[in-house]
Scaffold this motif. Structure first.
Motif, PDB file in Angstrom:
ATOM      1  N   THR A   1       0.154 -90.236  38.479  1.00  0.00           N
ATOM      2  CA  THR A   1       0.673 -88.866  38.418  1.00  0.00           C
ATOM      3  C   THR A   1      -0.045 -88.046  37.358  1.00  0.00           C
ATOM      4  N   VAL A   2      -0.263 -88.655  36.188  1.00  0.00           N
ATOM      5  CA  VAL A   2      -0.923 -87.931  35.100  1.00  0.00           C
ATOM      6  C   VAL A   2      -2.357 -87.582  35.474  1.00  0.00           C
ATOM      7  N   VAL A   3      -3.086 -88.520  36.048  1.00  0.00           N
ATOM      8  CA  VAL A   3      -4.470 -88.232  36.461  1.00  0.00           C
ATOM      9  C   VAL A   3      -4.492 -87.143  37.530  1.00  0.00           C
ATOM     10  N   ASP A   4      -3.511 -87.153  38.424  1.00  0.00           N
ATOM     11  CA  ASP A   4      -3.412 -86.097  39.441  1.00  0.00           C
ATOM     12  C   ASP A   4      -3.215 -84.723  38.817  1.00  0.00           C
ATOM     13  N   LEU A   5      -2.490 -84.673  37.691  1.00  0.00           N
ATOM     14  CA  LEU A   5      -2.152 -83.397  37.063  1.00  0.00           C
ATOM     15  C   LEU A   5      -3.232 -82.878  36.112  1.00  0.00           C
ATOM     16  N   LEU A   6      -4.163 -83.716  35.702  1.00  0.00           N
ATOM     17  CA  LEU A   6      -5.176 -83.293  34.730  1.00  0.00           C
ATOM     18  C   LEU A   6      -5.936 -82.029  35.149  1.00  0.00           C
ATOM     19  N   PRO A   7      -6.328 -81.861  36.409  1.00  0.00           N
ATOM     20  CA  PRO A   7      -7.054 -80.644  36.777  1.00  0.00           C
ATOM     21  C   PRO A   7      -6.234 -79.358  36.641  1.00  0.00           C
ATOM     22  N   ARG A   8      -4.905 -79.487  36.513  1.00  0.00           N
ATOM     23  CA  ARG A   8      -4.045 -78.312  36.370  1.00  0.00           C
ATOM     24  C   ARG A   8      -3.478 -78.185  34.968  1.00  0.00           C
ATOM     25  N   ALA A   9      -4.002 -78.961  34.017  1.00  0.00           N
ATOM     26  CA  ALA A   9      -3.487 -78.960  32.650  1.00  0.00           C
ATOM     27  C   ALA A   9      -4.602 -78.642  31.660  1.00  0.00           C
ATOM     28  N   THR A  10      -4.215 -78.395  30.407  1.00  0.00           N
ATOM     29  CA  THR A  10      -5.197 -78.119  29.351  1.00  0.00           C
ATOM     30  C   THR A  10      -5.027 -79.020  28.134  1.00  0.00           C
ATOM     31  N   VAL A  11      -3.817 -79.553  27.906  1.00  0.00           N
ATOM     32  CA  VAL A  11      -3.548 -80.384  26.729  1.00  0.00           C
ATOM     33  C   VAL A  11      -2.685 -81.576  27.147  1.00  0.00           C
ATOM     34  N   LEU A  12      -3.005 -82.748  26.628  1.00  0.00           N
ATOM     35  CA  LEU A  12      -2.161 -83.923  26.817  1.00  0.00           C
ATOM     36  C   LEU A  12      -1.790 -84.478  25.446  1.00  0.00           C
ATOM     37  N   MET A  13      -0.485 -84.524  25.172  1.00  0.00           N
ATOM     38  CA  MET A  13       0.021 -85.127  23.941  1.00  0.00           C
ATOM     39  C   MET A  13       0.487 -86.534  24.308  1.00  0.00           C
ATOM     40  N   GLY A  14      -0.218 -87.557  23.839  1.00  0.00           N
ATOM     41  CA  GLY A  14       0.080 -88.900  24.295  1.00  0.00           C
ATOM     42  C   GLY A  14       0.208 -89.914  23.181  1.00  0.00           C
ATOM     43  N   VAL A  15       0.610 -91.110  23.588  1.00  0.00           N
ATOM     44  CA  VAL A  15       0.617 -92.275  22.713  1.00  0.00           C
ATOM     45  C   VAL A  15      -0.512 -93.190  23.182  1.00  0.00           C
ATOM     46  N   PRO A  16      -0.938 -94.157  22.359  1.00  0.00           N
ATOM     47  CA  PRO A  16      -2.095 -94.978  22.729  1.00  0.00           C
ATOM     48  C   PRO A  16      -2.015 -95.630  24.101  1.00  0.00           C
ATOM     49  N   THR A  17      -0.820 -96.032  24.516  1.00  0.00           N
ATOM     50  CA  THR A  17      -0.678 -96.676  25.823  1.00  0.00           C
ATOM     51  C   THR A  17      -1.173 -95.782  26.952  1.00  0.00           C
ATOM     52  N   PHE A  18      -0.950 -94.468  26.829  1.00  0.00           N
ATOM     53  CA  PHE A  18      -1.431 -93.545  27.863  1.00  0.00           C
ATOM     54  C   PHE A  18      -2.933 -93.726  28.065  1.00  0.00           C
ATOM     55  N   TYR A  19      -3.650 -93.740  26.954  1.00  0.00           N
ATOM     56  CA  TYR A  19      -5.108 -93.763  27.031  1.00  0.00           C
ATOM     57  C   TYR A  19      -5.632 -95.145  27.421  1.00  0.00           C
ATOM     58  N   THR A  20      -4.938 -96.198  26.975  1.00  0.00           N
ATOM     59  CA  THR A  20      -5.312 -97.548  27.372  1.00  0.00           C
ATOM     60  C   THR A  20      -5.279 -97.690  28.887  1.00  0.00           C
ATOM     61  N   ARG A  21      -4.266 -97.098  29.518  1.00  0.00           N
ATOM     62  CA  ARG A  21      -4.115 -97.215  30.969  1.00  0.00           C
ATOM     63  C   ARG A  21      -5.001 -96.219  31.718  1.00  0.00           C
ATOM     64  N   MET A  22      -5.135 -95.012  31.171  1.00  0.00           N
ATOM     65  CA  MET A  22      -5.945 -94.012  31.846  1.00  0.00           C
ATOM     66  C   MET A  22      -7.414 -94.404  31.901  1.00  0.00           C
ATOM     67  N   VAL A  23      -7.906 -95.012  30.828  1.00  0.00           N
ATOM     68  CA  VAL A  23      -9.338 -95.284  30.748  1.00  0.00           C
ATOM     69  C   VAL A  23      -9.767 -96.320  31.780  1.00  0.00           C
ATOM     70  N   LYS A  24      -8.812 -97.076  32.320  1.00  0.00           N
ATOM     71  CA  LYS A  24      -9.131 -98.067  33.339  1.00  0.00           C
ATOM     72  C   LYS A  24      -8.844 -97.552  34.747  1.00  0.00           C
ATOM     73  N   HIS A  25      -8.530 -96.257  34.857  1.00  0.00           N
ATOM     74  CA  HIS A  25      -8.229 -95.662  36.158  1.00  0.00           C
ATOM     75  C   HIS A  25      -9.523 -95.186  36.804  1.00  0.00           C
ATOM     76  N   ASP A  26      -9.718 -95.511  38.060  1.00  0.00           N
ATOM     77  CA  ASP A  26     -11.004 -95.216  38.697  1.00  0.00           C
ATOM     78  C   ASP A  26     -11.241 -93.728  38.930  1.00  0.00           C
ATOM     79  N   ARG A  27     -10.178 -92.908  38.864  1.00  0.00           N
ATOM     80  CA  ARG A  27     -10.359 -91.470  39.090  1.00  0.00           C
ATOM     81  C   ARG A  27     -10.436 -90.660  37.795  1.00  0.00           C
ATOM     82  N   LEU A  28     -10.512 -91.323  36.661  1.00  0.00           N
ATOM     83  CA  LEU A  28     -10.687 -90.606  35.399  1.00  0.00           C
ATOM     84  C   LEU A  28     -12.172 -90.318  35.205  1.00  0.00           C
ATOM     85  N   THR A  29     -12.563 -89.058  35.376  1.00  0.00           N
ATOM     86  CA  THR A  29     -13.964 -88.653  35.305  1.00  0.00           C
ATOM     87  C   THR A  29     -14.080 -87.332  34.547  1.00  0.00           C
ATOM     88  N   PRO A  30     -15.292 -86.937  34.146  1.00  0.00           N
ATOM     89  CA  PRO A  30     -15.461 -85.616  33.532  1.00  0.00           C
ATOM     90  C   PRO A  30     -14.978 -84.495  34.440  1.00  0.00           C
TER      91      PRO A  30
END
Length: 290
Positions: free
Chosen positions: A17-46
């Motif tokens: 859900t978070v990766v789906d919303l990134l193109p419509r967002a500007t700021v993400l306030m997260g905890v380390p777990t967010f980034y640990t999981r996002m970085v292994k997601h195949d759709r996380l790209t520039p």
């Protein structure tokens, strides 16, 4: 609220859900777990992050390896900072005008003082040495409500608040948090900082995340146990993981047991509850299963 910004308000963190919303967002306030999981997601790209202005991490230390991997995947350097309920924000990596250093939470905010001391004596330690983090400034609370004894025990005579966190100041004046004092493992007289072991375990491709704890041991007082969540469709073994980290750790830091679990216990902020893990595995070496 003050800026009139809108928010995507989600009931829980779900990486898809978070990766789906990134193109419509500007700021993400997260905890380390967010980034640990996002970085292994195949759709996380520039391209997915093209509209994003800022990624912020707080509430717990972010592994330097996750910081570096996230920047490599997205082109964005996460802004990591350090705060507490009792103090508000204490330190931050720069928003602009300076490097955001992996493995650090930046420098003190204006008007805030940070020092690293020997926890027993209160003696200030040289830069580079690990000790107790203390903070003083107008951001610090005046004390615990109707708990004068607790307040007195957690403030130094000169007004510095004892945070309970362990850290060091690096060569550039950036604060590096090693962990909570209560999470420090003392095994056979040696100090072991869980974050160092967690960073190595998390680098294994079959590991999603890990938590390292100390549990009672009849010979060493305490010993190290690693609790690991596997990456999707992976089944890491204890032998495989121990061999993977062996060359990068002194022998006394090696976990004496590895447990693979579906998920780590967390509070509502997403912080791993190591107290729960210590309770769960407290009899691993001293009870009937020893």
């Amino acid at each position: 609220i003050a800026a009139g910004a809108s928010m995507h308000y989600l009931p829980k963190f779900d990486v898809d859900t978070v990766v789906d919303l990134l193109p419509r967002a500007t700021v993400l306030m997260g905890v380390p777990t967010f980034y640990t999981r996002m970085v292994k997601h195949d759709r996380l790209t520039p391209a997915t992050c093209a509209s994003m202005r800022l990624f912020v991490s707080g509430s717990a230390p972010l592994l330097a390896s996750d910081h570096e991997a996230f920047e490599a995947r997205t082109g964005h350097a996460i802004l990591e900072r350090y705060g507490m309920t009792e103090t508000g924000m204490n330190t931050t990596n720069p928003y602009e005008g300076g490097p955001r250093k992996p493995g650090t939470v930046g420098k003190p905010l204006p008007g805030t003082e940070i020092r690293v001391v020997d926890g027993e004596t209160g003696r200030a330690l040289p830069d580079g040495e690990v000790g107790s983090i203390e903070v003083r400034g107008p951001n610090v609370f005046s004390g615990y409500w109707q708990m004068p004894e607790k307040t007195a025990s957690e403030f130094r005579a000169d007004g510095f608040f004892i945070t309970g966190d362990l850290g060091r100041i690096d060569e550039d004046g950036y604060l590096c948090i090693v962990g909570r004092g209560k999470d420090l493992v003392i095994s056979g007289g040696y100090n072991i900082y869980p974050k160092e072991i967690e960073e190595l375990l998390d680098a294994h491709p079959a590991v999603l995340e890990s938590a390292v704890i100390g549990v009672p041991h009849p010979d060493f007082g305490e010993t190290v146990v690693a609790v690991v969540v596997p990456a999707p469709d992976q089944e890491p073994t204890e032998t495989e993981l121990l061999e993977f980290i062996a060359d990068d750790l002194a022998r006394f830091k090696h976990p004496r047991a590895v447990r693979v679990v579906e998920e780590l216990p967390r509070n509502v902020m997403g912080k791993v509850q190591k107290a729960e893990l210590r309770k769960q595995y407290q009899d691993l070496f001293t009870g009937s299963n020893a």
